[in-house]
Structure formats: structure tokens, C-alpha cells
Scaffold this active site. Structure first.
Site, PDB file in Angstrom:
ATOM      1  N   LYS A  54     -41.516 -17.280  21.871  1.00  0.00           N
ATOM      2  CA  LYS A  54     -40.514 -16.987  20.837  1.00  0.00           C
ATOM      3  C   LYS A  54     -39.469 -18.101  20.797  1.00  0.00           C
ATOM      4  CE  LYS A  54     -41.289 -12.028  21.126  1.00  0.00           C
ATOM      5  NZ  LYS A  54     -40.901 -10.710  21.655  1.00  0.00           N
ATOM      6  N   GLN A  98     -36.075  -8.540  25.211  1.00  0.00           N
ATOM      7  CA  GLN A  98     -37.505  -8.336  25.461  1.00  0.00           C
ATOM      8  C   GLN A  98     -37.742  -7.048  26.250  1.00  0.00           C
ATOM      9  OE1 GLN A  98     -39.885 -10.222  24.109  1.00  0.00           O
ATOM     10  NE2 GLN A  98     -41.551  -9.096  25.061  1.00  0.00           N
ATOM     11  N   ASP A 121     -35.341  -7.094  15.849  1.00  0.00           N
ATOM     12  CA  ASP A 121     -36.510  -6.333  16.295  1.00  0.00           C
ATOM     13  C   ASP A 121     -36.670  -5.033  15.509  1.00  0.00           C
ATOM     14  OD1 ASP A 121     -38.324  -7.134  18.267  1.00  0.00           O
ATOM     15  OD2 ASP A 121     -36.856  -6.916  19.873  1.00  0.00           O
TER      16      ASP A 121
END
Ligand code: GUN
Length: 287
Positions: A54, A98, A121
Site C-alpha cells: 500500500k 491495518q 477503508d
């Protein structure tokens, strides 16, 4: 005839083609690039790879990449303090924490703390609720990538029977909502589902997100189905998905490979969400 392979890398490249111009235009208007903070807590080796990819992609696209790697012993309060700092930081447009987090840190509390307009997200409860109501702001990256891959096949979802195997908050539940939004008839299957094979055999569209090798066998695939394999598992010969690929390929019309299917799309969608967040914050700051 074996299934056509859905090429996630090629689809991701199509998405990336538009982004540098948007990044440059943003930088010229604002005197800074869009910024993405990626927070990794702990030592999960799979997360390490995802986080690295990412960050690498955001740097390639010219985004500002803010790196926060915290030890596995970090307390929930310390993570919350960092999130608050990132929420206030004008150079940060998107915040990604994450998952999974270590057990002492509540994932629910953390996603709740992320500013709604930086939640790239789409995990904040309000953003999850908006997806449920059919008016999403940020669509979670993996489900958004899956929908783009389905579109790339040209197969219309309307009225089709879509079966989702796996009911996680990260993938199964949101992708079921998106399939429903596109007028598929959706069945959700999970570890307690009876006759999972029969459910899969009825699927025109089969999305498997369990995280277990050969969870779906080749002869469970309806001839002509579209199969999206979200699993990333490691075995003696490398990475494999949740679907027995070689056998499934003989029956499906379209199938995603692992690696090279859903994975590259997740990152592409994260980049799209980050730009969207940056542009939306720019609008708010201007008004
Ligand atoms: N862990 C596995 N997939 C994801 C994702 O899409 N976002 C975050 N934050 N963590 C994940």
C-alpha cells in the site's frame, strides 16, 4: 472451454491510468500532494506485506505516505492518541489502520475514532451504515475491487443468484450489500451453513472470502458461473486461494486467479478512496 481468467493486475492498471493527472492537479491547487497514513500495529507477517504494498503504490502515484509502525505491545490509548493526531493533521487525507490488531486494541474502538472524512477503508460504523442504506461514502476497498472485477466480465448481476461464502465485516457482509444494490439475489453462507456444496452449485456469481485453502471444490461450481476468490493462503507451492482453482476453471465462465486477482484491486481502490477523500476535504475547506 476453460474459464476466462479475470486479470486483476490489468484492471488495476486501468484504474491507475487516471490517477496521476488527478494527483498533479490536486498538488497544483493545494501546494501539497494528497496524503495517506498507513498504521500497522504488531508483527503479523501477512499484514507487513499488505502494508508495504500500500505504501509503495501510494509513493509511486506521488501521494504523501505517512508511515506509523507500532509494536505489538502498544496500548489502545496509544493507538487512539495517534489516530486523533492524524485526524487533526491537515496533510493527512486518508487514514488506514491495518487489521487485524493485537488483542488489547479493540478494532471497533479504533475504526470509530477515525474521522469520517478520512475513513478511506470505509470501516467507520457510520460509513458501514451508509453502505447498508445504499448511500455509501467510502466503499471498503476489497468489496469495491470485487465489484469492479465483476463489471469487467460484462455479466449483468440483475436477478442473478449470487452466493457469498464468508460473513466477515471486511469482505463478506459489505460485498453482499453491494451485490444486493446491483439487484442480485444474495445468499450468505458461513461456517454453520448446511449443504454448502449445494448452495455453491446454485450460484451464478460465487464470491468466496473464508481464508481456507480448498474451502470450495471444483465440482461445486455451476457451469458458466463467475467465481471471485478472495482468499490468500500459503501452501507448500506458494500462494493459493479458497477455491480449488484448476478444477473450478474447467466449469466456470470467469474466475479470478490467486495471486493477481482481487489483491491488486484492493490497493487500487484504496488509492481511489484516498484521492476522493482529498478532493472532498478540499471542497469543504473551500466552502
Ligand atoms: N486487513 C485485511 N484487509 C484489510 C483492508 O482492506 N483494510 C485494512 N485496514 N485492514 C485489512
Amino acid at each position: 472451454m476453460p474459464a476466462q481468467i479475470i486479470d486483476g493486475k490489468a484492471e488495476a492498471q486501468k484504474i491507475y491510468a487516471d490517477l496521476p493527472a488527478r494527483v498533479n492537479a490536486f498538488r497544483e491547487r493545494n501546494g501539497r500532494p494528497p496524503g495517506l497514513a498507513v498504521v500497522w500495529v504488531g508483527e503479523d507477517p501477512a499484514s507487513q506485506v499488505y502494508v508495504r504494498n500500500k505504501r509503495k503504490k501510494s509513493e509511486e502515484l506521488g501521494l504523501a505516505s505517512f508511515k506509523h509502525d507500532l509494536p505489538a505491545t502498544t496500548s489502545e490509548d496509544e493507538v487512539l492518541t495517534l489516530i486523533e493526531r492524524l485526524n487533526q493533521d491537515p496533510a493527512v487525507d486518508g487514514i488506514l489502520v491495518q487489521m487485524p490488531l493485537p488483542p488489547q486494541v479493540s478494532e471497533e474502538k479504533i475504526v470509530h475514532a477515525i474521522s469520517l472524512d478520512k475513513d478511506v477503508d470505509g470501516f467507520h460504523p457510520e460509513n458501514r451504515g451508509r453502505l447498508f442504506s445504499g448511500r455509501p461514502r467510502f466503499v471498503p476497498c476489497t468489496p469495491a475491487g470485487i465489484m469492479t472485477l465483476l463489471q469487467s466480465t460484462g455479466v449483468a448481476l440483475r436477478g442473478k443468484k449470487a452466493v457469498v461464502v464468508g460473513r466477515s465485516l471486511l469482505v463478506g457482509k459489505p460485498v453482499a450489500m453491494l451485490l444486493l444494490q446491483d439487484n442480485a439475489t444474495v445468499t450468505m453462507c458461513h461456517s454453520r451453513t448446511e449443504n454448502l456444496d449445494a448452495e455453491c452449485r446454485a450460484a451464478d456469481i460465487l464470491v468466496v472470502a473464508v481464508g481456507k485453502k480448498s474451502c470450495v471444490l471444483g465440482d461445486w461450481i455451476k457451469p458458466g458461473a463467475v467465481v471471485i476468490d478472495v482468499g490468500i493462503n500459503r501452501d507448500e507451492s506458494g500462494l493459493c486461494g479458497d477455491v480449488a482453482f484448476e478444477q473450478a476453471r474447467e466449469r466456470a465462465a470467469f474466475i479470478t486467479p490467486v495471486p493477481g486477482g482481487v489483491g491488486p484491486m484492493t490497493i487500487a481502490m484504496l488509492m481511489v478512496n484516498t484521492l476522493k477523500a482529498a478532493e472532498a476535504r478540499e471542497e469543504i475547506n473551500r466552502s
